[in-house]
Design an enzyme around this catalytic site. Structure first.
Site, short mmCIF file in Angstrom:
data_model
loop_
_atom_site.label_atom_id
_atom_site.label_comp_id
_atom_site.label_asym_id
_atom_site.label_seq_id
_atom_site.Cartn_x
_atom_site.Cartn_y
_atom_site.Cartn_z
N VAL A 15 0.87 -1.16 0.00
CA VAL A 15 0.00 0.00 0.00
C VAL A 15 0.92 1.23 0.00
CG1 VAL A 15 -0.25 -0.02 2.52
CG2 VAL A 15 -1.94 1.14 1.11
N ASN A 46 2.61 -3.11 -9.30
CA ASN A 46 2.67 -2.06 -10.32
C ASN A 46 2.94 -2.65 -11.70
OD1 ASN A 46 2.31 -0.17 -8.33
ND2 ASN A 46 4.42 0.59 -8.35
N PRO A 227 14.29 11.08 -17.85
CA PRO A 227 13.76 11.75 -19.04
C PRO A 227 14.57 11.47 -20.30
CG PRO A 227 14.21 13.32 -17.28
CD PRO A 227 14.66 11.98 -16.78
N ASP A 250 4.82 13.46 -11.39
CA ASP A 250 5.11 12.44 -10.37
C ASP A 250 5.70 11.22 -11.07
OD1 ASP A 250 5.15 10.58 -8.34
OD2 ASP A 250 2.99 10.59 -7.97
N GLY A 255 9.48 3.48 -13.46
CA GLY A 255 10.37 2.36 -13.75
C GLY A 255 9.62 1.04 -13.83
N ASP A 256 8.59 0.87 -13.00
CA ASP A 256 7.80 -0.38 -13.03
C ASP A 256 6.99 -0.46 -14.32
OD1 ASP A 256 8.74 -0.81 -10.43
OD2 ASP A 256 7.03 0.25 -9.56
N GLY A 291 0.71 9.39 -8.64
CA GLY A 291 0.59 8.00 -8.21
C GLY A 291 1.27 7.04 -9.17
N SER A 295 -1.65 6.04 -12.60
CA SER A 295 -1.08 6.81 -13.71
C SER A 295 -0.82 5.97 -14.96
CB SER A 295 0.24 7.45 -13.27
OG SER A 295 1.26 6.47 -13.14
P1 ATP Z 1 10.93 5.40 -10.49
O1 ATP Z 1 11.77 4.93 -9.34
O2 ATP Z 1 10.56 6.84 -10.42
O3 ATP Z 1 9.79 4.51 -10.80
P2 ATP Z 1 13.27 4.67 -11.95
O4 ATP Z 1 14.30 5.45 -11.19
O5 ATP Z 1 13.21 3.20 -11.73
O6 ATP Z 1 11.84 5.31 -11.79
P3 ATP Z 1 13.76 6.17 -14.37
O7 ATP Z 1 14.95 5.91 -15.22
O8 ATP Z 1 13.74 7.42 -13.55
O9 ATP Z 1 13.51 4.85 -13.51
O10 ATP Z 1 12.45 6.19 -15.29
C1 ATP Z 1 12.02 5.06 -16.01
C2 ATP Z 1 11.56 5.49 -17.39
O11 ATP Z 1 10.48 6.41 -17.25
C3 ATP Z 1 12.62 6.24 -18.20
O12 ATP Z 1 13.42 5.33 -18.94
C4 ATP Z 1 11.76 7.09 -19.11
O13 ATP Z 1 11.36 6.35 -20.24
C5 ATP Z 1 10.53 7.40 -18.25
N1 ATP Z 1 10.65 8.71 -17.60
C6 ATP Z 1 11.05 8.97 -16.32
N2 ATP Z 1 11.01 10.30 -16.07
C7 ATP Z 1 10.60 10.89 -17.20
C8 ATP Z 1 10.34 12.25 -17.60
N3 ATP Z 1 10.54 13.28 -16.76
N4 ATP Z 1 9.90 12.47 -18.87
C9 ATP Z 1 9.70 11.46 -19.73
N5 ATP Z 1 9.91 10.15 -19.42
C10 ATP Z 1 10.35 9.87 -18.18
#
Ligand code: ATP
Length: 304
Positions: A15, A46, A227, A250, A255-256, A291, A295
Site C-alpha cells: 500500500v 505495479n 527523461p 510524479d 520504472g515499473d 501516483g 497513472s
Molecule cells: P521510479 O523509481 O521513479 O519509478 P526509476 O528510477 O526506476 O523510476 P527512471 O529511469 O527514472 O527509472 O524512469 C524510467 C523510465 O520512465 C525512463 O526510462 C523514461 O522512459 C521514463 N521517464 C522517467 N522520467 C521521465 C520524464 N521526466 N519524462 C519522460 N519520461 C520519463
C-alpha cells in the site's frame, strides 16, 4: 506448449502512503505535507497492473497480509484483470507498506516496510508452477527474498519462459541468475551500484552502462535514464532510445511501468530496442499523472 499468459510477475505488493511536499526534508528536519493519498503499489503489483492495462494476459505471484490493505490491493488487481490465484494472503504479516514523498519537482523518495513480501518463498514458486509453465515471460523484481527470486529464475528456465529481471533494489544474486536475465533492467543508480559491486570500471557516460553490465554476465540489458530514455544492449545491437517528451508531475512507478512494458513486448517478439521504445511511451504517460498504478495508460492511450 501453449502460452496462455503473456507476463507472470513475481514481486511485491504494497500500500502506497504518498505525501506531497514542497521539497524533501533534510536529515532531522520535519516538513509539512501539502496532500496525503493512499493507493495500491509495490513493484510487483505495479508491473502487473501496467502490463494488464496494455492488454497483456498477466498473473502476479506474491503475498499480502490478511488485512484491509491486502484486501484492497487484491481488489485493485482484480479490477485490472490480473490473475491473483497465486497472490497469497499471509496470516502472519501485515501488508507491505511504502512511505512516499513527492516533491514539487516530481522527484520522489521512498521508504518500504516489506511485511508479507518478506515471506514470498521458493515453495510459493513451486505451487505457482502451472502459471509459470504457461507464461511467455516471467518478470521478477527484488522487493521479495533472494531465494524466491532464484526459484523464479529456475522455474522460468525449466518452463522455457523468458526471464526479465528488474534488479531494483540491487542485491547480490548468483551468477547463473544474472546470466539468465534477458533483459536485466536497472535505472542508472542501480547500474552504477551493480558495476561497482562487481569491480567493473564505470564508463564516462551513463549510456555506456548497459554495455558494461554485459561484462557482469547478463545476456541483454536495459538501463533506464529518466527523461533521457534508456540505453539498450543485446547481442549484436546497442542503442540509446530517447525518452518520450512529458511534463512530469510524479515519477513514482515509472520504472515499473517501463519494465512491465519491456517484458510484455519482448514476449510478443519485439527486439529489445523496439520494446524499450514502447516502454518510453508508456512511462512518459505515467509520469504525467500522480501516483503509480493510477497513472498507467491503457493501450489506446499509447498507440496513435
Ligand atoms: P521510479 O523509481 O521513479 O519509478 P526509476 O528510477 O526506476 O523510476 P527512471 O529511469 O527514472 O527509472 O524512469 C524510467 C523510465 O520512465 C525512463 O526510462 C523514461 O522512459 C521514463 N521517464 C522517467 N522520467 C521521465 C520524464 N521526466 N519524462 C519522460 N519520461 C520519463
Amino acid at each position: 506448449m501453449s502460452r496462455e499468459l503473456d507476463v507472470v510477475v513475481v514481486g511485491s505488493l504494497n500500500v502506497d502512503l504518498t505525501a506531497g511536499v514542497h521539497r524533501h526534508p533534510r536529515q532531522g528536519e520535519t516538513v509539512r505535507a501539502t496532500a496525503l493519498t493512499t493507493g495500491p503499489g509495490g513493484k510487483g503489483a505495479n508491473q502487473a497492473v501496467a502490463a494488464a492495462r496494455l492488454g497483456a494476459r498477466t498473473a502476479l505471484i506474491g503475498r499480502v497480509g490478511a488485512d484491509a490493505h491486502g484486501q484492497d490491493l487484491l481488489a485493485a488487481l482484480g479490477a485490472d484483470g490480473v490473475e491473483t490465484a497465486r497472490t497469497l494472503r499471509d496470516e502472519s504479516a501485515a501488508t507491505g507498506t511504502a512511505l512516499i514523498n513527492v516533491a514539487e519537482t516530481g522527484e520522489n523518495s521512498i521508504v518500504v516496510a516489506a511485511g508479507a513480501n518478506a515471506h514470498v518463498s521458493p515453495d510459493d514458486l513451486a505451487a505457482a508452477r502451472p502459471l509459470i509453465d504457461s507464461a511467455r515471460v516471467v518478470s521478477v523484481v527484488l522487493e521479495v527474498p533472494v531465494d524466491a527470486v532464484c526459484a523464479a529464475a529456475r522455474a522460468a528456465r525449466d518452463a522455457g519462459a523468458r526471464l526479465a529481471l528488474n534488479l531494483s533494489p540491487v542485491v547480490d544474486l548468483p551468477a547463473e541468475v544474472l546470466a539468465a536475465a534477458d533483459p536485466l533492467i536497472v535505472n542508472e543508480h542501480e547500474a552504477r551500484e551493480v558495476l561497482q559491486r562487481n569491480g567493473v570500471q564505470l564508463p564516462g557516460e551513463e549510456v555506456g552502462y548497459a554495455e558494461a553490465l554485459r561484462q557482469v554476465g547478463a545476456r541483454s540489458v536495459v538501463v533506464t535514464l529518466g527523461p533521457r530514455g534508456a540505453a539498450v544492449t543485446e547481442p549484436g545491437h546497442a542503442e540509446h532510445v530517447p525518452g518520450a517528451p512529458a511534463d512530469a508531475v510524479d515519477t513514482t512507478g515509472a520504472g515499473d511501468a517501463f519494465a512491465a512494458t519491456v517484458a510484455w513486448r519482448v514476449g510478443q517478439g519485439d527486439a529489445l530496442a523496439e520494446a524499450a521504445r514502447w516502454a518510453t511511451r508508456v512511462a512518459a504517460r505515467s509520469v504525467q499523472q500522480p501516483g503509480a498504478q493510477p497513472s498507467y495508460p491503457k493501450l489506446a492511450d499509447v498507440v496513435s
